[in-house]
Design an enzyme around this catalytic site. Structure first.
Site, short mmCIF file in Angstrom:
data_model
loop_
_atom_site.label_atom_id
_atom_site.label_comp_id
_atom_site.label_asym_id
_atom_site.label_seq_id
_atom_site.Cartn_x
_atom_site.Cartn_y
_atom_site.Cartn_z
N SER A 154 0.76 -1.19 -0.03
CA SER A 154 -0.17 -0.07 -0.21
C SER A 154 0.91 1.33 -0.07
O SER A 154 2.02 1.14 0.29
CB SER A 154 -1.07 -0.18 1.20
OG SER A 154 -0.12 0.09 2.36
N HIS A 179 2.03 3.03 -9.02
CA HIS A 179 1.38 4.45 -8.90
C HIS A 179 2.92 5.62 -8.68
O HIS A 179 3.96 4.98 -8.18
CB HIS A 179 0.79 4.29 -7.36
CG HIS A 179 -0.34 5.50 -7.22
ND1 HIS A 179 -0.52 6.53 -8.02
CD2 HIS A 179 -1.01 5.76 -6.08
CE1 HIS A 179 -1.39 7.21 -7.80
NE2 HIS A 179 -1.78 6.75 -6.42
N1 LIG Z 1 -6.06 -0.89 -5.71
C1 LIG Z 1 -6.14 -0.60 -6.85
O1 LIG Z 1 -7.21 -0.89 -7.52
C2 LIG Z 1 -5.02 0.00 -7.62
C3 LIG Z 1 -5.03 0.52 -8.85
C4 LIG Z 1 -3.81 0.89 -9.47
C5 LIG Z 1 -2.74 1.06 -8.66
N2 LIG Z 1 -2.61 0.81 -7.45
C6 LIG Z 1 -1.23 0.92 -6.76
O2 LIG Z 1 -0.81 -0.52 -6.30
C7 LIG Z 1 -0.04 -0.28 -5.30
C8 LIG Z 1 -0.93 -1.47 -4.48
O3 LIG Z 1 -1.91 -1.31 -4.10
P1 LIG Z 1 -3.02 -2.04 -3.40
O4 LIG Z 1 -4.32 -1.50 -3.38
O5 LIG Z 1 -2.96 -3.44 -4.14
O6 LIG Z 1 -2.49 -2.10 -2.00
P2 LIG Z 1 -3.40 -2.92 -0.77
O7 LIG Z 1 -4.47 -3.75 -1.21
O8 LIG Z 1 -3.79 -2.02 0.14
O9 LIG Z 1 -1.97 -3.96 -0.17
C9 LIG Z 1 -1.43 -3.74 0.77
C10 LIG Z 1 -0.44 -4.79 0.90
O10 LIG Z 1 0.68 -3.93 1.49
C11 LIG Z 1 1.13 -4.80 2.69
N3 LIG Z 1 1.42 -3.80 3.89
C12 LIG Z 1 0.52 -3.02 4.56
N4 LIG Z 1 1.30 -2.39 5.28
C13 LIG Z 1 2.71 -3.02 5.65
C14 LIG Z 1 3.53 -3.13 6.38
N5 LIG Z 1 3.76 -2.12 7.31
N6 LIG Z 1 4.85 -3.84 6.09
C15 LIG Z 1 4.64 -4.81 5.11
N7 LIG Z 1 3.53 -4.89 4.19
C16 LIG Z 1 2.50 -4.22 4.50
C17 LIG Z 1 -0.26 -5.57 3.12
O11 LIG Z 1 0.17 -6.66 3.67
P3 LIG Z 1 -0.53 -7.36 5.02
O12 LIG Z 1 -1.53 -8.39 4.47
O13 LIG Z 1 0.40 -8.26 5.69
O14 LIG Z 1 -1.40 -6.22 5.70
C18 LIG Z 1 -0.72 -6.04 1.67
O15 LIG Z 1 0.18 -7.02 0.92
C19 LIG Z 1 -0.31 1.07 -4.46
O16 LIG Z 1 0.73 1.74 -5.00
C20 LIG Z 1 -1.47 1.39 -5.21
O17 LIG Z 1 -1.65 2.91 -5.25
C21 LIG Z 1 -3.93 0.12 -7.03
#
Ligand SMILES: NC(=O)c1ccc[n+]([C@@H]2O[C@H](COP(=O)([O-])OP(=O)(O)OC[C@H]3O[C@@H](n4cnc5c(N)ncnc54)[C@H](OP(=O)(O)O)[C@@H]3O)[C@@H](O)[C@H]2O)c1
Length: 403
Positions: A154, A179
């Site tokens: 994230s 991102h």
């Molecule tokens: N979501 C979307 O639709 C989307 C679209 C385009 C781009 N993006 C980009 O893609 C990237 C990922 O986004 P996402 O939405 O897939 O993220 P997310 O669902 O919020 O994923 C969070 C990940 O980060 C890990 N995490 C959180 N805090 C942590 C910490 N302190 N130490 C280690 N791991 C930690 C979580 O693991 P745990 O389960 O262990 O907490 C989980 O694997 C970001 O840059 C976002 O802006 C996202």
């Protein structure tokens, strides 16, 4: 607005959608063991890539010529050859990690996942068939094994973990983001990338769940691609190849700055925040003026999402105006100007708030709190309990396909 015609048209429109064979799910082990690609998958991929037969590099977008990269220029054999010496270490297994990781694995690339051992993601990754010690590791271990580090934590976690991650990004590795958030707002995130590595971005224009579902349908998400740092001279090529490998149908070029500004702006505006605000305002007025919840919901959300928006997506706004009654057309065209003039200052205020870093600061501060999940849950519970969304639940349950 009477919607029978729309429903009919929608049915026709969805029938016209290209359908391609779905790509069979494979385990990582079989994926790596069967290179080059097995025949059935080759057929599925050939069918998928035949959908992208334009083969052109520049497209005239309403008078502005832009470069686009298409999947057909990166057939699977070429991808496998291009990344044959690489280990893709995908860090984080949330929405994007799941979608991009599984697509890379199904494409036969050498991909490993890095997540913290006791987190929810580790369990989810195991459920998806990633094997501890083989292609599922703790973050540090995955980074040390990877040549291309795909940082899909994230955005708040990218900032939090940066002091530990940065020293591991040694010369020769590539850093990938989905991102522009972390490096663009480095004053706030402290993500100052090492000067001697390629830093690239592929940002799917949709949820990670859609990245996966479109891939499985043989289709592809639209993504943007950008280069922050090119030390090898190969950064762009690598980014485009990775973009295709994670499941993009086509990629358009941007910069890290433009990607992050437009993305933060869009999701706060028409994609979610703005549209939710507009739904609420319209619904509340209908209810205050004596309309029933079912009527207010149908005229605000249900008809929009089930009938009109998919048609606008498929055919454009002019088509939509042309396809509705003359009564609806007259009023909608007249009122669109007023809405635009009223909302434009709000959109300008929003863009400024993004560009100055105010939105980033808010997001980092809020999402780094240890109890941020509980706090979000409280907010979501409040939204869930709004009359509009409770009425929506009842309306959805009446859809014939849900009965
Ligand atoms: N979501 C979307 O639709 C989307 C679209 C385009 C781009 N993006 C980009 O893609 C990237 C990922 O986004 P996402 O939405 O897939 O993220 P997310 O669902 O919020 O994923 C969070 C990940 O980060 C890990 N995490 C959180 N805090 C942590 C910490 N302190 N130490 C280690 N791991 C930690 C979580 O693991 P745990 O389960 O262990 O907490 C989980 O694997 C970001 O840059 C976002 O802006 C996202």
């Amino acid at each position: 607005m009477a919607s029978k015609t729309f429903v009919r048209t929608l049915r026709t429109a969805s029938k016209q959608k290209i359908s391609a064979p779905s790509i069979p799910k494979r385990s990582f082990v079989s994926a790596t063991a069967t290179r080059p690609v097995v025949a059935a998958q080759r057929t599925a991929l050939a069918a998928a890539s035949q959908q992208q037969t334009r083969g052109i590099k520049t497209v005239d977008f309403a008078g502005t010529t832009e470069t686009v990269y298409e999947r057909e220029d990166w057939p699977r054999e070429k991808l496998l050859d291009y990344f044959k010496n690489d280990t893709l270490a995908l860090i984080g297994y949330g929405s994007q990690g799941h979608g991009q990781g599984l697509n890379l694995r199904d494409n036969g690339l050498n991909v490993i996942i890095g997540v913290r051992k006791n987190g929810a993601s580790w369990k989810e990754a195991e459920q998806d068939g990633w094997i501890p010690g083989k292609n599922l590791f703790e973050v540090d271990e995955a980074i040390s094994r990877g040549s291309i580090i795909m940082n899909l934590l994230s955005d708040a976690a990218q900032s939090e973990t940066w002091p530990a991650i940065k020293p591991q990004l040694t010369k020769g590795k590539t850093l990938y983001f989905s991102h522009g958030f972390s490096p663009v707002f480095k004053e706030l995130t402290k993500v100052d990338v090492p000067k001697d590595i390629d830093v690239i971005l592929v940002a799917p224009k949709g949820s990670g769940r859609t990245v996966r579902s479109l891939f499985r349908e043989g289709r592809g998400i639209n993504s943007s691609v950008a280069i922050y740092q090119d030390v090898t001279g190969k950064a762009e090529e690598k980014a485009v190849a990775l973009g295709v490998a994670i499941g993009s149908g086509y990629l358009y070029k941007t910069t890290f700055e433009k990607e992050v500004y437009s993305d933060l702006y869009g999701e706060r505006g028409c994609l979610m925040g703005g549209i939710h605000g507009m739904f609420l305002a319209q619904y509340e007025v209908l209810r205050e003026r004596g309309h029933s919840p079912s009527e207010a919901f149908n005229e605000t959300v249900e008809e929009a999402t089930q009938s009109l928006y998919p048609l606008i997506g498929a055919n454009g706004m002019d088509w939509m105006y042309a396809a509705c009654s003359t009564t609806a057309r007259r009023g909608a065209i007249d009122w669109s100007g007023k809405f635009k003039d009223t909302l434009k200052p709000v959109f300008n205020e929003l863009y400024d708030s993004v560009k100055t870093g105010k939105e980033t600061k808010r997001s980092l501060e809020y999402n780094s709190q240890p109890d941020y999940r509980e706090k979000y849950e409280k907010e979501l519970e409040e939204i869930r309990n709004l009359e509009i969304w409770r009425a929506g639940k009842a309306v959805r349950s009446l859809r014939p396909e849900n009965q």
